[in-house]
Design an enzyme around this catalytic site. Structure first.
Site, PDB file in Angstrom:
ATOM      1  CG  ASP A 149      -7.799  -5.021   1.812  1.00 34.85           C
ATOM      2  OD1 ASP A 149      -8.760  -4.547   2.438  1.00 34.85           O
ATOM      3  OD2 ASP A 149      -7.726  -5.032   0.567  1.00 34.85           O
ATOM      4  CE  LYS A 163       2.395 -18.293  -1.627  1.00 31.14           C
ATOM      5  NZ  LYS A 163       1.444 -19.433  -1.684  1.00 31.14           N
ATOM      6  CG  ASP A 199      -1.539 -20.640  -0.287  1.00 28.34           C
ATOM      7  OD1 ASP A 199      -1.024 -20.532   0.852  1.00 28.34           O
ATOM      8  OD2 ASP A 199      -0.998 -21.315  -1.202  1.00 28.34           O
ATOM      9  CE1 TYR A 257      -3.347  -2.824   0.796  1.00 24.68           C
ATOM     10  CE2 TYR A 257      -4.603  -0.801   1.064  1.00 24.68           C
ATOM     11  CZ  TYR A 257      -4.565  -2.159   0.878  1.00 24.68           C
ATOM     12  OH  TYR A 257      -5.734  -2.862   0.768  1.00 24.68           O
ATOM     13  CG  ASP A 263     -13.418  -7.302   2.623  1.00 25.61           C
ATOM     14  OD1 ASP A 263     -13.242  -6.528   3.589  1.00 25.61           O
ATOM     15  OD2 ASP A 263     -13.955  -6.947   1.557  1.00 25.61           O
TER      16      ASP A 263
HETATM   17  C1  IPM Z   1     -10.248  -1.457   4.019  1.00 29.03           C
HETATM   18  C2  IPM Z   1     -10.534  -0.938   2.634  1.00 29.03           C
HETATM   19  C3  IPM Z   1      -9.419   0.008   2.234  1.00 29.03           C
HETATM   20  C4  IPM Z   1      -8.118  -0.786   2.223  1.00 29.03           C
HETATM   21  C5  IPM Z   1      -9.623   0.742   0.890  1.00 29.03           C
HETATM   22  C6  IPM Z   1     -10.932   1.490   0.883  1.00 29.03           C
HETATM   23  C7  IPM Z   1      -8.486   1.647   0.567  1.00 29.03           C
HETATM   24  O1  IPM Z   1     -10.683  -1.977   1.738  1.00 29.03           O
HETATM   25  O2  IPM Z   1     -10.211  -0.638   4.958  1.00 29.03           O
HETATM   26  O3  IPM Z   1     -10.097  -2.654   4.164  1.00 29.03           O
HETATM   27  O4  IPM Z   1      -7.810  -1.445   1.229  1.00 29.03           O
HETATM   28  O5  IPM Z   1      -7.411  -0.743   3.221  1.00 29.03           O
HETATM   29 MG    MG Z   2     -10.616  -3.898   2.640  1.00 29.02          MG
END
Ligand code: IPM
Ligand code: MG
Length: 356
Positions: free
Chosen positions: A245, A189, A221, A140, A249
């Protein structure tokens, strides 16, 4: 006096934050916490008003606060803008500005919502895990670029980590594991990446000093697969920025709805608290969004920054009670339950607090 910067942001951000603030007001009143709230702009609305996703004024405001409460940012309206002007840039900049290197994303399967999960009951039953994601390093923030090489275009992003960056996030993860089930999983990894091998080496060194913590090493993975197969094996997962990240999710699905998941980002200075969901522009302004993630983010703030454990526990127990009573926003609705809007959900949680 505890100074809170309030950044409602875009989409459903403002409406979920309205409810979170109602809950904060009642919880603070109960524990005698004195605070000030000052509002600032971030994300798409900030771009519209000032041309910048993180205006200088907001930058000043957050630096002078003890904690930041953020709603959500982004929406299709701003998707066509150049990278520097996109709402996401505001979020990345605030993370960097406040040095928020540790992102804590707890995922829990609420028993009242277990049948809302797309997973079988026996897989998600009892899931209670925490993803500790490094937030201001890795791909990032590494060197990047796009080069036009004539008949080819080449782009690159680099992952870099220093030992001090790894140590500080591991320390947070170790502290969290101690407060929870005592189990820590490093996700990496290391069969391919040098950065992962450095994470592994430092984890080995630090954890050798922590015999009270059970440590596991899992490739990313495999971790993605294990999260679907047997998520109950995880307690604290610690990992680098991009893996965190993606996995956070993925893990969020175990908790029935993104609308139930709070998060905290901490560093040396003021910490930031925000629901894990996005700005959901499709339902913005319709009183449909689930305010619980924002409300639980307030609880995290009370616990982590204000050291008001009792107030935080009370908020969590008020959420439990409204779920027991069968109140549900759209995202967690099921047959036989009572469908309520954003406002009614927030108010029901406040009522539960008052009656405690
Ligand atoms: C998160 C989001 C952010 C990230 C985006 C919106 C930049 O997906 O907070 O997980 O990738 O960190
Ligand atoms: Mg995210």
């Amino acid at each position: 006096m505890f100074k809170i910067a309030l950044l409602p942001g875009d989409g459903i951000g403002p409406e979920v934050m309205d409810q979170a603030i109602k809950v904060l007001r009642e919880a603070a009143h109960r524990c005698g916490l004195e605070y000030t709230l000052q509002e600032g702009l971030i994300g798409g609305n900030a771009v519209d008003a000032t041309g910048e996703p993180l205006p200088a004024e907001t930058g000043q405001l957050v630096l002078q606060s003890d904690a930041v409460l953020l709603g959500a940012i982004g929406g299709p309206k701003w998707d066509g803008l150049p990278v520097e002007k996109r709402p996401e840039k505001g979020l990345l900049d605030i993370r960097k500005k406040l040095g928020l290197y540790a992102n804590l994303r707890p995922v829990k399967c609420w028993p009242q919502l277990i049948d809302q999960s797309p997973f079988k009951r026996e897989i998600v039953d009892g899931v209670d895990l925490l993803v500790v994601r490094e937030l201001i390093g890795g791909a990032y923030f590494g060197a990047r670029g796009t080069q036009d090489c004539g008949n080819e275009i080449k782009a690159y992003d680099t992952i870099e980590y220093s030992s001090s960056e790894i140590k500080r996030i591991l320390q947070v993860a170790i502290d969290m594991a101690r407060q929870r089930g005592g189990k820590l999983t490093l996700v990496d990894k290391a069969n391919v990446l040098d950065t992962s091998r450095l994470w592994r080496r430092i984890t080995g060194e630090m954890l050798a000093e922590c015999p009270d913590i059970q440590t596991d090493y899992v490739y990313v993975d495999n971790c993605a697969m294990q999260l679907c197969r047997k998520p109950g094996q995880f307690d604290v997962i610690v990992t680098e920025n991009m893996f965190g990240d993606i996995l956070s999710d993925q893990a969020s699905v175990l908790g029935a709805s993104l609308g139930m998941l709070p998060s905290a980002s901490t560093g040396e200075g003021p910490a930031l608290f925000e629901p894990a969901h996005g700005s959901a522009p499709d339902i913005a302004g319709e009183d449909k969004a689930n305010p619980i993630a924002a409300i639980l983010s307030v609880a995290m703030m009370l616990r982590i920054v204000c050291h008001e454990k009792k107030a935080a526990d009370e908020i969590e127990s008020a959420v439990n009670k409204v779920l027991d009573r069968g109140l549900r926003t759209d995202d967690i609705m099921s047959e036989g339950k009572e469908r309520v809007g954003t406002k009614a959900m927030g108010e029901a949680i406040v009522e539960e607090l008052i009656s405690m």
